[in-house]
Design an enzyme around this catalytic site. Structure first.
Site, PDB file in Angstrom:
ATOM      1  N   HIS A 105      -4.953   1.127   7.505  1.00  0.00           N
ATOM      2  CA  HIS A 105      -3.582   1.643   7.623  1.00  0.00           C
ATOM      3  C   HIS A 105      -3.346   2.747   6.582  1.00  0.00           C
ATOM      4  O   HIS A 105      -2.844   3.830   6.914  1.00  0.00           O
ATOM      5  CB  HIS A 105      -2.588   0.487   7.426  1.00  0.00           C
ATOM      6  CG  HIS A 105      -1.154   0.913   7.416  1.00  0.00           C
ATOM      7  ND1 HIS A 105      -0.243   0.485   8.350  1.00  0.00           N
ATOM      8  CD2 HIS A 105      -0.448   1.725   6.566  1.00  0.00           C
ATOM      9  CE1 HIS A 105       0.935   1.021   8.082  1.00  0.00           C
ATOM     10  NE2 HIS A 105       0.836   1.773   7.002  1.00  0.00           N
ATOM     11  N   GLU A 106      -3.713   2.464   5.331  1.00  0.00           N
ATOM     12  CA  GLU A 106      -3.433   3.432   4.263  1.00  0.00           C
ATOM     13  C   GLU A 106      -4.261   4.701   4.444  1.00  0.00           C
ATOM     14  O   GLU A 106      -3.752   5.809   4.238  1.00  0.00           O
ATOM     15  CB  GLU A 106      -3.677   2.815   2.892  1.00  0.00           C
ATOM     16  CG  GLU A 106      -2.742   1.657   2.541  1.00  0.00           C
ATOM     17  CD  GLU A 106      -1.265   2.002   2.725  1.00  0.00           C
ATOM     18  OE1 GLU A 106      -0.879   3.167   2.499  1.00  0.00           O
ATOM     19  OE2 GLU A 106      -0.504   1.106   3.115  1.00  0.00           O
ATOM     20  N   GLY A 140       0.830  -1.191   0.000  1.00  0.00           N
ATOM     21  CA  GLY A 140       0.000   0.000   0.000  1.00  0.00           C
ATOM     22  C   GLY A 140       0.865   1.241   0.000  1.00  0.00           C
ATOM     23  O   GLY A 140       2.036   1.199   0.392  1.00  0.00           O
ATOM     24  N   CYS A 143       5.415  -0.207   7.873  1.00  0.00           N
ATOM     25  CA  CYS A 143       5.089   0.939   7.026  1.00  0.00           C
ATOM     26  C   CYS A 143       6.341   1.399   6.304  1.00  0.00           C
ATOM     27  O   CYS A 143       7.412   1.486   6.920  1.00  0.00           O
ATOM     28  CB  CYS A 143       4.530   2.059   7.896  1.00  0.00           C
ATOM     29  SG  CYS A 143       4.075   3.527   6.978  1.00  0.00           S
ATOM     30  N   LEU A 144       6.196   1.725   5.028  1.00  0.00           N
ATOM     31  CA  LEU A 144       7.348   2.209   4.251  1.00  0.00           C
ATOM     32  C   LEU A 144       7.883   3.528   4.807  1.00  0.00           C
ATOM     33  O   LEU A 144       9.040   3.868   4.560  1.00  0.00           O
ATOM     34  CB  LEU A 144       6.955   2.382   2.784  1.00  0.00           C
ATOM     35  CG  LEU A 144       6.575   1.087   2.056  1.00  0.00           C
ATOM     36  CD1 LEU A 144       6.046   1.405   0.661  1.00  0.00           C
ATOM     37  CD2 LEU A 144       7.756   0.131   1.975  1.00  0.00           C
ATOM     38  N   HIS A 155      -2.985   7.369   6.763  1.00  0.00           N
ATOM     39  CA  HIS A 155      -1.959   8.282   6.242  1.00  0.00           C
ATOM     40  C   HIS A 155      -2.571   9.596   5.762  1.00  0.00           C
ATOM     41  O   HIS A 155      -1.887  10.619   5.719  1.00  0.00           O
ATOM     42  CB  HIS A 155      -1.209   7.636   5.072  1.00  0.00           C
ATOM     43  CG  HIS A 155      -0.143   6.663   5.478  1.00  0.00           C
ATOM     44  ND1 HIS A 155       0.970   7.039   6.183  1.00  0.00           N
ATOM     45  CD2 HIS A 155      -0.010   5.334   5.257  1.00  0.00           C
ATOM     46  CE1 HIS A 155       1.747   5.983   6.385  1.00  0.00           C
ATOM     47  NE2 HIS A 155       1.167   4.926   5.843  1.00  0.00           N
ATOM     48  N   GLN A 161       2.906   9.975   1.510  1.00  0.00           N
ATOM     49  CA  GLN A 161       4.195   9.280   1.635  1.00  0.00           C
ATOM     50  C   GLN A 161       5.151   9.615   0.492  1.00  0.00           C
ATOM     51  O   GLN A 161       6.350   9.365   0.613  1.00  0.00           O
ATOM     52  CB  GLN A 161       3.986   7.757   1.682  1.00  0.00           C
ATOM     53  CG  GLN A 161       3.269   7.279   2.945  1.00  0.00           C
ATOM     54  CD  GLN A 161       3.114   5.779   2.943  1.00  0.00           C
ATOM     55  OE1 GLN A 161       2.197   5.250   2.341  1.00  0.00           O
ATOM     56  NE2 GLN A 161       4.033   5.087   3.601  1.00  0.00           N
TER      57      GLN A 161
END
Ligand code: NI
Length: 187
Positions: free
Chosen positions: A140-141, A47, A98-99, A144, A52
């Site tokens: 989660h996404e 994702g 998470c990235l 953000h 991000q």
């Protein structure tokens, strides 16, 4: 197309509420989506949200690999202006990574069943229901877009850990703990 640099925890853009997309004819929108797809693939993520990659707009990509969804893959999905509502009272904890928080993993409570509504690239409204990992990824996404990173959702910080340390300790116990670029795979 381009692989964009990833914002990491601490960056102001990850703390802000991202803005709704209103102009679906803006050529910058498909260009952003193409760059996000390339960036997510390059990072082996499941994702990615626009903040991000430094863009404060309500644009999210995700997919769910078959092995994480009872054999049923959820194909790559673009969500614009997504809205989530839980469809049941239950929450469950599982590992997330998470990235934007590289190397770390932790256990995060999430709704186990949700309905989510979003607009597609043409501005058409779509409605879906999701459970378990699929529901987790969407939550989660979408977080953000509201300036929330998964550690802010954790109720027990004792599980926050470096993925490679967990892996080494599992190995010392004679166990195998698989990791991907995003963190710890669920057992
Ligand atoms: Ni993330």
């Amino acid at each position: 197309m381009a692989v964009l640099p990833l914002s990491r925890m601490g960056a102001e853009i990850l703390k802000k509420r991202a803005l709704e997309v209103t102009d679906f004819a803006d050529p910058a929108l498909p260009a952003l989506v193409h760059d996000m797809v390339e960036t997510m693939d390059a990072a082996h993520g499941v994702g990615l949200a626009a903040p991000q990659v430094g863009v404060s707009q309500r644009v999210v990509l995700f997919y769910v690999p078959a092995q994480r969804n009872g054999g049923a893959e959820v194909p790559l999905t673009l969500m614009i202006n997504p809205v989530i509502e839980p469809t049941g009272p239950d929450q469950a904890e599982d590992w997330e990574a998470c990235l934007s928080v590289p190397g770390l993993t932790g256990r995060v409570p999430r709704w186990t069943a949700i309905r989510y509504t979003f607009q597609d690239i043409k501005g058409q409204t779509q409605v879906r229901e999701a459970k378990d990992f699929h529901a987790r990824v969407v939550q989660h996404e979408c977080d953000h877009l509201d300036g929330v990173l998964y550690p802010m959702r954790m109720t027990d910080m004792a599980s926050l850990a470096f993925g490679d340390v967990l892996q080494a300790e599992a190995k010392a116990r004679g166990q195998v703990l698989e990791l991907d670029e995003e963190g710890v795979l669920p057992e």
